[in-house]
Design a protein around this motif. Structure first.
Motif, PDB file in Angstrom:
ATOM      1  N   PHE A 264     -24.782 -27.124  14.365  1.00 35.06           N
ATOM      2  CA  PHE A 264     -24.382 -28.071  13.293  1.00 35.06           C
ATOM      3  C   PHE A 264     -25.468 -27.982  12.235  1.00 35.06           C
ATOM      4  CE2 PHE A 264     -22.526 -31.584  11.231  1.00 35.06           C
ATOM      5  CZ  PHE A 264     -23.558 -32.405  10.795  1.00 35.06           C
ATOM      6  N   MET A 265     -24.951 -27.815  11.002  1.00 29.85           N
ATOM      7  CA  MET A 265     -25.943 -27.660   9.938  1.00 29.85           C
ATOM      8  C   MET A 265     -25.569 -28.572   8.800  1.00 29.85           C
ATOM      9  SD  MET A 265     -27.193 -24.202   7.953  1.00 29.85           S
ATOM     10  CE  MET A 265     -25.658 -23.942   7.071  1.00 29.85           C
ATOM     11  N   LEU A 266     -26.570 -29.097   8.220  1.00 33.78           N
ATOM     12  CA  LEU A 266     -26.431 -29.917   6.995  1.00 33.78           C
ATOM     13  C   LEU A 266     -27.387 -29.287   6.003  1.00 33.78           C
ATOM     14  CD1 LEU A 266     -24.996 -32.542   6.038  1.00 33.78           C
ATOM     15  CD2 LEU A 266     -27.068 -33.775   6.646  1.00 33.78           C
ATOM     16  N   SER A 267     -26.771 -28.932   4.857  1.00 36.51           N
ATOM     17  CA  SER A 267     -27.650 -28.205   3.933  1.00 36.51           C
ATOM     18  C   SER A 267     -27.352 -28.555   2.510  1.00 36.51           C
ATOM     19  CB  SER A 267     -27.445 -26.686   4.122  1.00 36.51           C
ATOM     20  OG  SER A 267     -26.127 -26.319   3.684  1.00 36.51           O
ATOM     21  N   TYR A 268     -28.203 -28.193   1.605  1.00 35.33           N
ATOM     22  CA  TYR A 268     -28.041 -28.310   0.152  1.00 35.33           C
ATOM     23  C   TYR A 268     -27.848 -26.892  -0.326  1.00 35.33           C
ATOM     24  CZ  TYR A 268     -29.347 -28.250  -4.675  1.00 35.33           C
ATOM     25  OH  TYR A 268     -29.344 -28.039  -6.040  1.00 35.33           O
ATOM     26  N   GLU A 269     -26.843 -26.831  -1.164  1.00 35.77           N
ATOM     27  CA  GLU A 269     -26.638 -25.531  -1.785  1.00 35.77           C
ATOM     28  C   GLU A 269     -26.637 -25.694  -3.253  1.00 35.77           C
ATOM     29  OE1 GLU A 269     -23.832 -23.199   1.396  1.00 35.77           O
ATOM     30  OE2 GLU A 269     -23.210 -23.308  -0.710  1.00 35.77           O
ATOM     31  N   MET A 270     -27.192 -24.752  -3.879  1.00 39.60           N
ATOM     32  CA  MET A 270     -27.157 -24.704  -5.332  1.00 39.60           C
ATOM     33  C   MET A 270     -26.432 -23.428  -5.669  1.00 39.60           C
ATOM     34  SD  MET A 270     -28.548 -23.172  -8.244  1.00 39.60           S
ATOM     35  CE  MET A 270     -30.044 -22.373  -7.765  1.00 39.60           C
ATOM     36  N   ARG A 271     -25.488 -23.621  -6.596  1.00 37.50           N
ATOM     37  CA  ARG A 271     -24.707 -22.476  -6.964  1.00 37.50           C
ATOM     38  C   ARG A 271     -24.620 -22.370  -8.442  1.00 37.50           C
ATOM     39  NH1 ARG A 271     -19.028 -22.781  -4.896  1.00 37.50           N
ATOM     40  NH2 ARG A 271     -18.692 -23.847  -6.881  1.00 37.50           N
ATOM     41  N   LYS A 272     -24.773 -21.210  -8.896  1.00 38.03           N
ATOM     42  CA  LYS A 272     -24.576 -20.968 -10.281  1.00 38.03           C
ATOM     43  C   LYS A 272     -23.800 -19.694 -10.374  1.00 38.03           C
ATOM     44  CE  LYS A 272     -26.917 -20.334 -14.663  1.00 38.03           C
ATOM     45  NZ  LYS A 272     -28.107 -20.287 -15.391  1.00 38.03           N
ATOM     46  N   ASN A 273     -22.788 -19.912 -10.961  1.00 29.34           N
ATOM     47  CA  ASN A 273     -21.853 -18.775 -11.017  1.00 29.34           C
ATOM     48  C   ASN A 273     -21.575 -18.256  -9.607  1.00 29.34           C
ATOM     49  OD1 ASN A 273     -21.683 -18.955 -13.830  1.00 29.34           O
ATOM     50  ND2 ASN A 273     -23.423 -17.587 -14.089  1.00 29.34           N
ATOM     51  N   TRP A 274     -22.018 -17.103  -9.406  1.00 28.25           N
ATOM     52  CA  TRP A 274     -21.728 -16.543  -8.078  1.00 28.25           C
ATOM     53  C   TRP A 274     -22.911 -16.716  -7.174  1.00 28.25           C
ATOM     54  CZ3 TRP A 274     -25.483 -13.080  -7.132  1.00 28.25           C
ATOM     55  CH2 TRP A 274     -26.083 -12.489  -8.246  1.00 28.25           C
ATOM     56  N   PHE A 275     -23.998 -17.069  -7.635  1.00 28.79           N
ATOM     57  CA  PHE A 275     -25.217 -17.087  -6.846  1.00 28.79           C
ATOM     58  C   PHE A 275     -25.257 -18.404  -6.096  1.00 28.79           C
ATOM     59  CE2 PHE A 275     -29.351 -16.124  -5.568  1.00 28.79           C
ATOM     60  CZ  PHE A 275     -30.134 -17.289  -5.640  1.00 28.79           C
ATOM     61  N   ILE A 276     -25.693 -18.184  -4.882  1.00 21.88           N
ATOM     62  CA  ILE A 276     -25.782 -19.337  -4.006  1.00 21.88           C
ATOM     63  C   ILE A 276     -27.197 -19.382  -3.466  1.00 21.88           C
ATOM     64  CG2 ILE A 276     -24.956 -20.395  -1.869  1.00 21.88           C
ATOM     65  CD1 ILE A 276     -22.304 -18.857  -2.330  1.00 21.88           C
ATOM     66  N   PHE A 277     -27.664 -20.507  -3.430  1.00 22.81           N
ATOM     67  CA  PHE A 277     -28.948 -20.737  -2.797  1.00 22.81           C
ATOM     68  C   PHE A 277     -28.812 -22.021  -2.017  1.00 22.81           C
ATOM     69  CE2 PHE A 277     -33.331 -20.884  -1.979  1.00 22.81           C
ATOM     70  CZ  PHE A 277     -33.737 -22.199  -2.079  1.00 22.81           C
ATOM     71  N   GLY A 278     -29.331 -21.913  -0.781  1.00 25.34           N
ATOM     72  CA  GLY A 278     -29.238 -23.134  -0.017  1.00 25.34           C
ATOM     73  C   GLY A 278     -30.363 -23.272   0.973  1.00 25.34           C
ATOM     74  N   PHE A 279     -30.503 -24.409   1.460  1.00 22.17           N
ATOM     75  CA  PHE A 279     -31.436 -24.688   2.536  1.00 22.17           C
ATOM     76  C   PHE A 279     -30.966 -25.959   3.194  1.00 22.17           C
ATOM     77  CE2 PHE A 279     -33.722 -28.220   0.728  1.00 22.17           C
ATOM     78  CZ  PHE A 279     -33.572 -28.016  -0.629  1.00 22.17           C
ATOM     79  N   GLY A 280     -31.361 -26.140   4.432  1.00 25.30           N
ATOM     80  CA  GLY A 280     -30.837 -27.296   5.110  1.00 25.30           C
ATOM     81  C   GLY A 280     -31.520 -27.513   6.434  1.00 25.30           C
ATOM     82  N   ALA A 281     -30.791 -28.087   7.318  1.00 26.07           N
ATOM     83  CA  ALA A 281     -31.318 -28.364   8.652  1.00 26.07           C
ATOM     84  C   ALA A 281     -30.181 -28.167   9.634  1.00 26.07           C
ATOM     85  CB  ALA A 281     -31.855 -29.784   8.740  1.00 26.07           C
ATOM     86  N   GLN A 282     -30.587 -27.635  10.769  1.00 25.72           N
ATOM     87  CA  GLN A 282     -29.566 -27.311  11.776  1.00 25.72           C
ATOM     88  C   GLN A 282     -29.957 -27.921  13.093  1.00 25.72           C
ATOM     89  OE1 GLN A 282     -29.266 -23.071  12.127  1.00 25.72           O
ATOM     90  NE2 GLN A 282     -27.509 -22.930  10.752  1.00 25.72           N
TER      91      GLN A 282
END
Lengths: 1036, 313
Positions: free
Chosen positions: B68-86
């Protein structure tokens, strides 16, 4: 021995020997004075003490006259007398002087005079002069002469007071005459008092029984058997009866003398004599004494006249004459074929020159052929003889002829007419009756021939004994006829008779050495002239003497011609071979038991083997050896010369170890042959007869007595051997015969007894009658021995570490003597011995070999029985693994591996508890629990060789519980005997197991306290388990 | 480790390239999303190695992951960046090959014996709960597809293991033929099941590069702010450290003399450690998980221009 008694005054004569002398005691001999006086030593014949005068059995000396100091010969060229005496002192009385003497002489020409001369009387010898007067004055007895042979003499001596001291004198007196030996000889002198002693009379000798018998009343008797021919003397002393058996073992005339002895051997009767003549056939090449008319006689006798014997032959028609023997005894003048045996006899028609002895020296008898009556027939005797080589190839004819010359011619005229003097001829004829060569013919005519040979007394001519030797060497193997004829003159009046003997000898050389000794000379036979030469050069004569000398190493062969003295053209030739010669003894024998004698005739075929000195090869084996020394094995032995010899053995027979020695050269070389002769006992082969009666019956015997018990009645009669032997008449009483037969046999057998067959033990009787008709009970005691029956186990189980394998067995029937246990080949390969023997009483305990491999071993048990055989038994010995290969741990019972169990490898396992298989327990161990205490465990194993066999069991005694808490069963005693009471400290259920794990006993006892049980009945090791308690016990 | 870096590099390049390409097609504004995802799949250590020929083999039999993961993603256009906790739950079942351990001892009679522990059917189950911090980049590809790549760092919160095995003991004597079994009084026990549960030392830090590829699921919502995607992911966990010093079977509490310890006592005394903590492994374990992830995205971007036309999640 000398006994001398001195008495000063006349005294009563006692019965004793006052003087005795046999000239064997040197001290006594020194008391004799010989050749007395100054002229004694000058006498041409003198007295001596020596062997020539001996007549004592076993002695060596006697008193004798001799002209050469050695022999009993004397000279008689002039009258002389020579004296020998012994001084003695005798009480007054009458004495018997006994002595033995001999002396030929011719009456007064030579005689012995015995005298008892007073000591004061001179008794000197005289070498030239007739017998002195004192000798005749004091003479006792008769003059002694004309006896060649020893004979007893007796004279009476009357001793007076004046002659108490006297001389016992023997005088030899001779005159100028022909000396006829022997000279005077004296021996065995005794002087005894003249006492009463029953004289011996009626002395006779029975040749058939060899018994000498006489009459007399003496205390006992002395018997002599004297044979002058061989000078043998046999003395039988202390003969208690008036008869005595005298076996005659030597030839010739036997002179028997018997006298009585009384008063403890101090008084003697005069000797009484008789004679018997014995000649032993087979000892001569020609039995010239065997005269008769039968073809079985050696000499066949004929009578005839001048025409028959002389004229017909002259005309070429030889006649043999009438087969007739005229023998009226030797003392009869008419006897024409008779035997003269008296050695002292002088022919009655010969008186001069000492007369003619009818028997020549060295012979036992002679044949007189022809009568010396005025007219009558002529005599002839013929002998058939097969010439044998060696001993018999020279015929010696000793002859002495007495003829009365009629003044006729010596031969017939050419027409066969004319008168002819008496003749004596010797002719030798061949097998067809023709005379063989002239050398074998001899011819004597009265008054013709060599005159020096004849003694003439008026118209009687006689010639002394001569020997003519005829060589028969050319006729060896042929049977010839020797014909002797004494023919009267042509008018059948003037007699001619001759005495003759015949003998043979070998015509061989003497001087041949033998053995390792070399021959250095040859000596030809006597009685010929000789010519010696080499075999390869006969024309050169080397010598003409009788003896021919050679070099000892000479190996050449020489020859010698022996020419007849009467006809030198007659000769024979001998071969002289000096090569080494060795004797070989060959003697055989033949036994004849007859006439109560065991007679053994020996045949000698011994010979000389001549060996070439260089090559060692045998050159000759033809020369016979005649001189054989016989050891008869019965205590007698003798030298015998000849091809045959007879010896008489004791009638008792026996086994005699004999030997004969062939001797050459007077014993220098000898060869011995040994043999054993077994002879029957002739005396104890009496016959018998038997009468059989039954018990209760009786029978009358020869004596008239009625007997009803076993009896022997003996009579005497000649047995088959001619001996007086007892003839036993037996009476045998046969009781009721009871015969018991004891038989033991094995079961299954049978006994046939009197026609019936028996197979069971019991006593069986059969009533019969004996062959003598008496009752006979036969009993059979039969014991049937049961065959051995033995039981034993088929299989014996032991542990491999057991020391023995017990094999118990039980005998149901029979007896056992020994037992053998024989292992099979597997057992042998694994260490068992091939055989284990045991005695019958032993337990069979077969030792177990060390490290025995478990397995099945078959053993064969053989039971030896003294009775009936039994078949061997076969058992299997199952050798289990030792229980030592099982280890007990608490809760674990496991098998040790090959490093600990002795090298066994196992491939299969099955455990058993209390003999029940444990399902699933098929590995090398089992896990147990406390509940298994006391349980028996063993494991069935399959080994690498496929053998399936279990271990010996263990009893599980370990548990989780400390071992100290395991109860120990106390057993007393721990070593017990079979059946012995054993005490335990336990109760309840008690079980007893043997070493193989088998339960052998079970007891239910009360639970508490001590309990007693019985030890097992068989020896061994046992385990006693009582609840959880275990103990071991040994039963022995 | 080196392999993980190569995969991370490769994933990043791929994502970067994809993102760069996606960037070309869309002009963008930065969107902020909060995501929560659920993932699950198979996990495998790929353990078939063994420290030596004598060491027992270790093999994975089963492995599963649940994330189970909860994360923040940042997306711009096609680019995705994320980090979170699992929250990462991993279940692994491993099996150890049969093995025997023999000790020279003396039995109750003080007799020397080779005492053997024989293990068979040896199974170990591990339950590990990680907390992870993923960091990732990605790109939307086209209208539907997306790709993500990143790495996470995991820290174990909970690690439990349970070992079950069949164990028998026996003794071999020099003098006996066979090995003695089933002699309880000697400590020779027949086969029986033994088990042991305890925590174990899971790797303290695990870096797991991952990559995900899937498709976006259009979601009609009134706000238009929820999106979903479903993708296939692969993670390769690389433990930075591991404790493998333990013995697989620990006899420290087991009496050497069976006379004083029965079977039950043995059962309670013997300690089985997780194979992951033992030296039967010849290397550190790395685990690959592959599964499906469903992600719900919630756009939390403040509205500026609510564009109804952007449907890229």
């Amino acid at each position: 021995m000398a006994v001398l008694l001195i008495a000063a005054l006349p005294v009563t004569l006692y019965s004793q020997i006052y003087y005795s002398c046999d000239f064997e005691d040197v001290t006594e001999n020194s008391q004799w004075v010989l050749n007395t006086g100054a002229r004694g030593p000058l006498c041409e014949s003198k007295w001596f003490i020596g062997e020539a005068g001996n007549y004592t059995l076993g002695g060596e000396n006697g008193l004798f006259v001799s002209s050469d100091s050695v022999n009993a010969v004397y000279k008689s060229t002039q009258a002389m007398y020579v004296v020998a005496y012994r001084e003695l002192t005798l009480p007054v009385g009458t004495y018997n002087l006994d002595f033995d003497w001999r002396g030929m002489g011719n009456g007064s020409s030579a005689q012995i005079v015995v005298a008892w001369v007073p000591a004061t009387q001179a008794t000197n010898s005289n070498n030239a002069g007739s017998l002195a007067a004192w000798a005749n004055n004091y003479k006792v007895g008769n003059s002694l002469y004309a006896s060649k042979i020893w004979q007893p003499g007796r004279a009476t001596i009357n001793v007076t007071a004046a002659t108490q001291q006297g001389k016992l004198v023997f005088v030899w007196s001779s005159a100028r005459d022909v000396a006829k030996p022997p000279s005077g000889c004296v021996d065995n002198i005794t002087i005894t008092a003249s006492m009463n002693c029953g004289a011996v009379a009626n002395l006779t000798y029975n040749t058939a029984s060899a018994m000498l018998s006489w009459s007399g009343s003496a205390d006992y008797y002395q018997v002599r058997d004297y044979t002058p021919y061989d000078s043998s003397l046999v003395v039988y002393d202390s003969v208690a009866t008036t008869s005595h058996r005298v076996q005659l073992n030597s030839e010739g005339t036997h002179y028997f003398y018997v006298r009585g002895v009384c008063n403890n051997g101090t008084s003697f009767t005069p000797w009484v004599s008789t004679t018997t003549f014995v000649w032993i056939p087979g000892r001569r090449c020609i039995e010239y004494m065997d005269l008769g008319i039968s073809t079985s006689n050696a000499g066949r006798c004929y009578t005839g006249d001048f025409d028959t014997f002389i004229k017909q032959e002259f005309f070429g028609h030889p006649q043999q004459g009438t087969l007739e023997k005229v023998d009226l005894g030797p003392s009869s003048a008419e006897s024409m074929h008779t035997l003269h045996t008296d050695l002292n006899e002088i022919d009655p028609t010969t008186t001069i020159d000492g007369g003619l002895s009818t028997v020549p020296d060295g012979e036992i008898a002679s044949v007189r052929l022809g009568a010396y009556t005025g007219s009558g027939k002529s005599a002839r005797v013929e002998y058939k003889y097969t010439v044998q080589a060696g001993m018999s190839d020279l015929l010696d004819l000793k002859y002495a002829v007495v003829m009365q010359s009629g003044g006729h011619s010596a031969e017939l005229d050419p027409n066969g007419e004319g008168d002819m003097n008496p003749t004596f001829t010797l002719n030798i004829l061949d097998g067809s009756g023709k005379k063989i060569d002239g050398c074998t013919q001899k011819y004597f005519v009265a008054g013709f021939g060599d005159h020096n040979a004849w003694h003439q007394e008026g118209d009687w001519f006689w010639c002394n004994w001569s020997t003519v030797t005829v060589s028969l060497r050319k006729y060896v193997g042929q049977t010839i006829t020797i014909r002797l004829t004494s023919a009267r003159c042509s008018y059948d009046t003037h007699p001619a008779y001759a005495y003759f003997t015949m003998g043979c000898r070998g015509g061989s050389l003497e001087g041949l050495a033998c053995g390792d000794f070399a021959t250095d000379h040859f000596t030809a036979p006597e009685g010929f002239t000789y010519r010696w030469y080499k075999e390869d050069n006969p024309s050169v004569t080397l010598d003409t003497a009788r003896t021919f000398h050679i070099d000892p190493l000479d190996a050449d062969i020489y020859m010698v011609e022996c020419h007849d003295l009467t006809d030198p053209t007659c000769y024979y030739t001998l071969t002289a071979n000096p090569n080494p010669r060795f004797p070989l003894a060959q003697v055989t024998y033949n036994v004849t038991s007859a006439d109560c004698q065991n007679i053994v005739d020996f045949s000698n075929s011994s010979y000389v083997r001549v060996v070439n000195r260089s090559s060692g090869e045998t050159m000759s084996e033809e020369e016979p050896i005649y001189d054989i020394f016989y050891h008869y094995g019965d205590g007698e032995e003798e030298w015998v010369s000849g091809s045959s010899n007879r010896h008489v053995y004791p009638v008792e027979g026996g086994t005699f170890e004999c030997y004969a020695v062939a001797s050459m050269n007077d014993g220098v070389c000898q060869d011995t042959i040994r043999y054993t002769i077994t002879l029957p006992d002739l005396l104890h082969t009496g016959s018998q007869d038997t009468v059989h009666i039954c018990e209760g019956d009786s029978v009358q015997i020869l004596s008239g007595e009625w007997v009803k018990r076993d009896t022997v009645y003996t009579t005497y009669a000649a047995n088959k051997y001619g001996c007086d032997a007892p003839y036993d008449h037996y009476v045998m009483v046969h009781p009721v015969s009871y015969d018991s037969t004891v038989v033991e046999m094995c079961e299954g057998g049978y006994v046939d007894f009197e026609g019936k067959r028996y197979t069971e033990t019991g006593n069986y009787t059969v009533n019969l009658r004996t062959i003598h008709g008496c009752d006979s009970v036969l009993e059979l005691k039969l014991t049937v021995i049961p065959r051995l029956e033995v039981t034993m186990a088929d299989t014996i189980e032991v542990c491999a570490d057991d020391s023995v394998i017990p094999v118990p067995y039980t005998i149901l029937k029979g007896r056992v003597s020994e037992v053998h246990v024989l292992p099979d080949s597997l057992g042998l390969a694994r260490g068992f011995q091939p055989d284990y023997p045991f005695e019958a009483e032993d337990y069979i305990m077969v030792p177990v070999p060390e490290h025995l491999h478990p397995g099945f071993y078959r053993m064969t048990i053989t039971l030896g029985t003294p009775d009936c055989p039994s078949d061997p038994k076969s058992i299997v010995v199952k050798v289990k693994y030792s229980s030592a290969i099982i280890a007990q741990k608490n809760d674990i019972v496991a098998l040790l591996n090959e490093n600990y169990n002795g090298g066994y490898l196992f491939y299969g396992y099955q455990w058993f508890r209390n003999d029940l298989p444990m399902p699933g327990d098929t590995t090398s161990y089992v896990v147990v629990t406390d509940a298994d205490q006391g349980a028996k465990y063993y494991c069935m194993l399959i080994s690498d060789d496929g053998t399936v066999i279990e271990t010996c069991p263990i009893w599980y005694t370990s548990a989780r519980t400390d071992l100290e808490n395991v109860s120990v069963l106390s057993v007393t005693p721990q070593v017990a005997q079979p059946g012995e009471t054993v005490m335990l400290n336990a109760g309840g259920l008690i079980k007893v197991y043997d070493s193989l794990g088998r339960q052998v006993a079970e007891y239910k006892k009360t639970a508490a306290g001590n309990t007693v049980i019985s030890a097992p009945n068989h020896a061994g090791l046992y385990l006693i388990v009582a609840g959880d308690k275990v103990a071991r016990i040994i039963v022995r | 480790m080196r392999r993980a870096l190569y995969i991370l590099l490769l994933t990043t390049c791929t994502v970067a390239t994809a993102t760069a390409q996606f960037h070309k097609t869309t002009d963008g504004r930065v969107n902020h999303f909060v995501t929560f995802s659920l993932a699950g799949g198979e996990a495998n250590y790929f353990t078939s190695s063994r420290a030596s020929d004598y060491a027992p083999s270790l093999k994975d039999k089963l492995g599963a992951d649940g994330i189970f993961m909860l994360s923040y993603e940042m997306r711009k256009n096609w680019f995705i960046f994320g980090f979170g906790a699992q929250a990462d739950y991993n279940y692994t079942r491993q099996q150890v090959g049969d093995f025997t351990e023999i000790f020279d001892r003396k039995d109750r009679e003080d007799e020397e014996v080779h005492y053997a522990y024989r293990f068979s059917d040896y199974t170990d189950e591990q339950h590990v709960l990680h907390v992870s911090v993923p960091l990732y980049v990605g790109a939307n590809i086209g209208y539907l597809l997306y790709v993500l790549a990143g790495a996470k760092v995991s820290i174990p919160l909970l690690s439990l293991h349970k070992t079950t095995t069949d164990l028998s003991t026996d003794g071999t004597y020099v003098r006996f033929i066979h090995t003695i079994e089933d002699a309880p009084s000697y400590g020779y026990y027949t086969v029986d099941e033994y088990s042991y549960s305890s925590s174990f030392d899971a790797p303290e830090i695990k870096i797991s590069p991952f990559a995900e590829f899937g498709f976006r699921i259009p979601v009609r919502s009134r706000s238009g702010r929820v999106g979903m995607r479903l993708g296939l992911y692969a993670e390769y966990g690389l433990p930075l450290s591991i404790n493998n010093k333990h013995l697989l079977v620990d006899y420290s509490f087991v009496d050497k003399n069976p006379f004083t310890q029965n079977k039950e006592q043995l059962r309670s005394s013997i300690v089985f450690n997780s194979p992951l903590n033992t030296d039967i492994l010849s290397k550190k374990l790395s685990q690959l998980s592959v599964g499906l992830r469903w992600t719900v995205l919630i756009n939390v971007t403040p509205p500026e221009h609510i564009c109804m036309c952007d449907r890229d999640f």
